[in-house]
Design a protein around this motif. Sequence first.
Motif, PDB file in Angstrom:
ATOM      1  N   PHE A 208       4.241 -14.001   1.329  1.00  0.00           N
ATOM      2  CA  PHE A 208       4.817 -14.563   0.095  1.00  0.00           C
ATOM      3  C   PHE A 208       6.283 -14.955   0.253  1.00  0.00           C
ATOM      4  N   ASP A 209       6.922 -14.505   1.353  1.00  0.00           N
ATOM      5  CA  ASP A 209       8.365 -14.618   1.489  1.00  0.00           C
ATOM      6  C   ASP A 209       9.057 -14.004   0.260  1.00  0.00           C
ATOM      7  N   LEU A 210       8.570 -12.826  -0.088  1.00  0.00           N
ATOM      8  CA  LEU A 210       9.072 -12.126  -1.275  1.00  0.00           C
ATOM      9  C   LEU A 210       8.932 -10.634  -0.980  1.00  0.00           C
ATOM     10  N   ASN A 211      10.033  -9.903  -1.082  1.00  0.00           N
ATOM     11  CA  ASN A 211       9.960  -8.489  -0.700  1.00  0.00           C
ATOM     12  C   ASN A 211       9.253  -7.662  -1.781  1.00  0.00           C
ATOM     13  N   LEU A 212       8.064  -7.183  -1.451  1.00  0.00           N
ATOM     14  CA  LEU A 212       7.299  -6.365  -2.401  1.00  0.00           C
ATOM     15  C   LEU A 212       7.653  -4.883  -2.263  1.00  0.00           C
ATOM     16  N   PHE A 213       8.589  -4.567  -1.369  1.00  0.00           N
ATOM     17  CA  PHE A 213       8.972  -3.168  -1.117  1.00  0.00           C
ATOM     18  C   PHE A 213       7.742  -2.312  -0.807  1.00  0.00           C
ATOM     19  N   TYR A 214       6.868  -2.845   0.033  1.00  0.00           N
ATOM     20  CA  TYR A 214       5.694  -2.062   0.451  1.00  0.00           C
ATOM     21  C   TYR A 214       6.201  -0.936   1.353  1.00  0.00           C
ATOM     22  N   SER A 215       5.948   0.290   0.978  1.00  0.00           N
ATOM     23  CA  SER A 215       6.558   1.410   1.672  1.00  0.00           C
ATOM     24  C   SER A 215       5.492   2.461   1.994  1.00  0.00           C
ATOM     25  N   THR A 216       5.178   2.601   3.294  1.00  0.00           N
ATOM     26  CA  THR A 216       4.160   3.577   3.714  1.00  0.00           C
ATOM     27  C   THR A 216       4.790   4.960   3.690  1.00  0.00           C
ATOM     28  N   ARG A 217       4.193   5.876   2.937  1.00  0.00           N
ATOM     29  CA  ARG A 217       4.828   7.178   2.697  1.00  0.00           C
ATOM     30  C   ARG A 217       3.996   8.370   3.147  1.00  0.00           C
ATOM     31  N   GLY A 218       2.703   8.173   3.340  1.00  0.00           N
ATOM     32  CA  GLY A 218       1.813   9.329   3.508  1.00  0.00           C
ATOM     33  C   GLY A 218       1.438   9.852   2.131  1.00  0.00           C
ATOM     34  N   HIS A 219       0.209  10.408   2.039  1.00  0.00           N
ATOM     35  CA  HIS A 219      -0.351  10.741   0.727  1.00  0.00           C
ATOM     36  C   HIS A 219      -1.050  12.094   0.840  1.00  0.00           C
ATOM     37  N   PHE A 220      -0.574  13.068   0.081  1.00  0.00           N
ATOM     38  CA  PHE A 220      -1.215  14.395   0.061  1.00  0.00           C
ATOM     39  C   PHE A 220      -2.035  14.548  -1.212  1.00  0.00           C
ATOM     40  N   THR A 221      -3.336  14.818  -1.088  1.00  0.00           N
ATOM     41  CA  THR A 221      -4.127  15.227  -2.265  1.00  0.00           C
ATOM     42  C   THR A 221      -4.291  16.734  -2.158  1.00  0.00           C
ATOM     43  N   LEU A 222      -3.659  17.455  -3.051  1.00  0.00           N
ATOM     44  CA  LEU A 222      -3.652  18.917  -2.960  1.00  0.00           C
ATOM     45  C   LEU A 222      -4.994  19.487  -3.414  1.00  0.00           C
ATOM     46  N   ALA A 223      -5.419  20.562  -2.740  1.00  0.00           N
ATOM     47  CA  ALA A 223      -6.650  21.262  -3.162  1.00  0.00           C
ATOM     48  C   ALA A 223      -6.244  22.664  -3.604  1.00  0.00           C
ATOM     49  N   HIS A 224      -6.724  23.026  -4.795  1.00  0.00           N
ATOM     50  CA  HIS A 224      -6.362  24.342  -5.342  1.00  0.00           C
ATOM     51  C   HIS A 224      -7.592  25.243  -5.452  1.00  0.00           C
ATOM     52  N   SER A 225      -8.738  24.809  -4.939  1.00  0.00           N
ATOM     53  CA  SER A 225      -9.948  25.637  -5.053  1.00  0.00           C
ATOM     54  C   SER A 225     -10.839  25.351  -3.841  1.00  0.00           C
ATOM     55  N   ASP A 226     -11.794  26.255  -3.604  1.00  0.00           N
ATOM     56  CA  ASP A 226     -12.698  26.051  -2.466  1.00  0.00           C
ATOM     57  C   ASP A 226     -13.512  24.776  -2.638  1.00  0.00           C
ATOM     58  N   SER A 227     -13.906  24.491  -3.879  1.00  0.00           N
ATOM     59  CA  SER A 227     -14.743  23.292  -4.050  1.00  0.00           C
ATOM     60  C   SER A 227     -13.909  22.037  -3.809  1.00  0.00           C
ATOM     61  N   ALA A 228     -12.623  22.067  -4.180  1.00  0.00           N
ATOM     62  CA  ALA A 228     -11.770  20.898  -3.881  1.00  0.00           C
ATOM     63  C   ALA A 228     -11.613  20.756  -2.364  1.00  0.00           C
ATOM     64  N   MET A 229     -11.484  21.882  -1.653  1.00  0.00           N
ATOM     65  CA  MET A 229     -11.363  21.811  -0.186  1.00  0.00           C
ATOM     66  C   MET A 229     -12.619  21.185   0.430  1.00  0.00           C
ATOM     67  N   ARG A 230     -13.782  21.541  -0.158  1.00  0.00           N
ATOM     68  CA  ARG A 230     -15.039  20.968   0.359  1.00  0.00           C
ATOM     69  C   ARG A 230     -15.052  19.453   0.200  1.00  0.00           C
ATOM     70  N   THR A 231     -14.613  18.985  -0.989  1.00  0.00           N
ATOM     71  CA  THR A 231     -14.593  17.527  -1.213  1.00  0.00           C
ATOM     72  C   THR A 231     -13.607  16.850  -0.255  1.00  0.00           C
ATOM     73  N   MET A 232     -12.464  17.508   0.000  1.00  0.00           N
ATOM     74  CA  MET A 232     -11.471  16.928   0.939  1.00  0.00           C
ATOM     75  C   MET A 232     -12.086  16.789   2.332  1.00  0.00           C
ATOM     76  N   ARG A 233     -12.855  17.821   2.746  1.00  0.00           N
ATOM     77  CA  ARG A 233     -13.477  17.747   4.093  1.00  0.00           C
ATOM     78  C   ARG A 233     -14.478  16.608   4.146  1.00  0.00           C
ATOM     79  N   TRP A 234     -15.220  16.457   3.086  1.00  0.00           N
ATOM     80  CA  TRP A 234     -16.224  15.376   3.008  1.00  0.00           C
ATOM     81  C   TRP A 234     -15.508  14.027   3.121  1.00  0.00           C
ATOM     82  N   ARG A 235     -14.457  13.866   2.295  1.00  0.00           N
ATOM     83  CA  ARG A 235     -13.731  12.587   2.343  1.00  0.00           C
ATOM     84  C   ARG A 235     -13.146  12.346   3.739  1.00  0.00           C
TER      85      ARG A 235
END
Length: 413
Positions: free
Chosen positions: A104-131
């Motif tokens: 676009f010749d236009l600065n969209l300030f695309y900034s790669t940061r890394g993304h943490f989805t926190l898991a607070h339970s065993d079932s959330a950890m299971r879904t994270m492993r699946w993903r």
Amino acid sequence: MPLRLLRFAAAKTHPEPRMFRPPERLQNHYDVVIIGAGGHGLAAAYYLARDYGIHKVCVLEKGYIGGGNTGRNTTIVRSNYLTPEGVQFYDASIHLWEDLSEEFDLNLFYSTRGHFTLAHSDSAMRTMRWRAEVNKHYGIASEVVDADVVHRALPMMDISCGGHAPVLGALYHAPGAIVRHDAVAWGYGRGADLRGVEIHQRTAVTGIQVKAGKAVAVETTKGVIHTDCVLSAVAGSSPEILQMVGLDSPLYVHPLQAMVSEPTKPWLDPIIVSGSLHVYVSQSARGELVMGASLDPYELHSTRSTLDFTEGLAAHILDLFPFLSELKVVRQWAGMADMTPDYAPIMGKTPVEGFYLDAGWGTWGFKATPIAGKTMAATIAEGKPHPLITGFSLDRFREFSLTGERGAAAVGH
Ligand code: PYC
């Protein structure tokens, strides 16, 4: 007073070029009429013109460009979805995002940061492993990390969450990014305009004429347009447009709210999401914290925001970052999220010939902007669904063949 401001004040005409031409009036025929000048509609117009030489296109917008969900989201881009369809689709989007500023010749300030989805339970950890497993299978950088790794990466975060929801681990997705959302609409708008597309703001659609099962004309507040191809890309207004062509859909619309803090020095590099706390937060290039929560738990077609939301979200942000207790909130707002029962979008042809749909983006549509535009343009120009969107057809609800993406929503709904 800065000299540039004086120059603007003294000039009779605007001294800088506009991002796109304000077209004078609607013509009575276009090859393609796109309803909605948000990122998706403008991107579809851009790729129709750029990739297929289809220039006689108009984009109709009842408000102003990017004034709907494009300018109301929290700007997060990621591809760590759960279904093969979702993962491949959003991965293709990230590849387009990465080159967009240059294109676009236009600065969209695309900034790669890394993304943490926190898991607070065993079932959330299971879904994270699946993903993580599905992601890795498609070559996407996602891994499950334990609480120590999260603590080392984010020493300023209270991983005990005030003692009531300790973090057990997280899904870490290195390509997670943020990008300036309004500039995305301007970039696609200018690119489409340069290729002959007309963008008509303040032009509302009041009806769509369908004859013998085919879309033939669009009625607007500025006149009737004849066409045999209409694309609806209107997010929370999709049910209204679908009613005009007599189609049922399983969409339901809920408010999704967000807020921004006063700026601080940079201290938060990655994007943090917690499904259990209903929180996502990142720090913009301006130093503001950009924060959001889950959908409001009632169906409502409105963009009013509420004090309840600010209180609830602030409490959860303070669970994670108690040192922010003096930070001021400077803005809050809401968007209208069009949700589907399986949390995947609806894209492609419909039973009304010539009427195409790009909808059902719920709380995750912004990151899809480039690939949604590209695949909808391909589907319209080639007359058959682009391979990346076959899992997102409207038919799937009739055929009970759903694309269950619920486990990849940023927060619970
Ligand atoms: O899907 O990444 C996401 C998201 C962030 C905020 C709302 N949805």
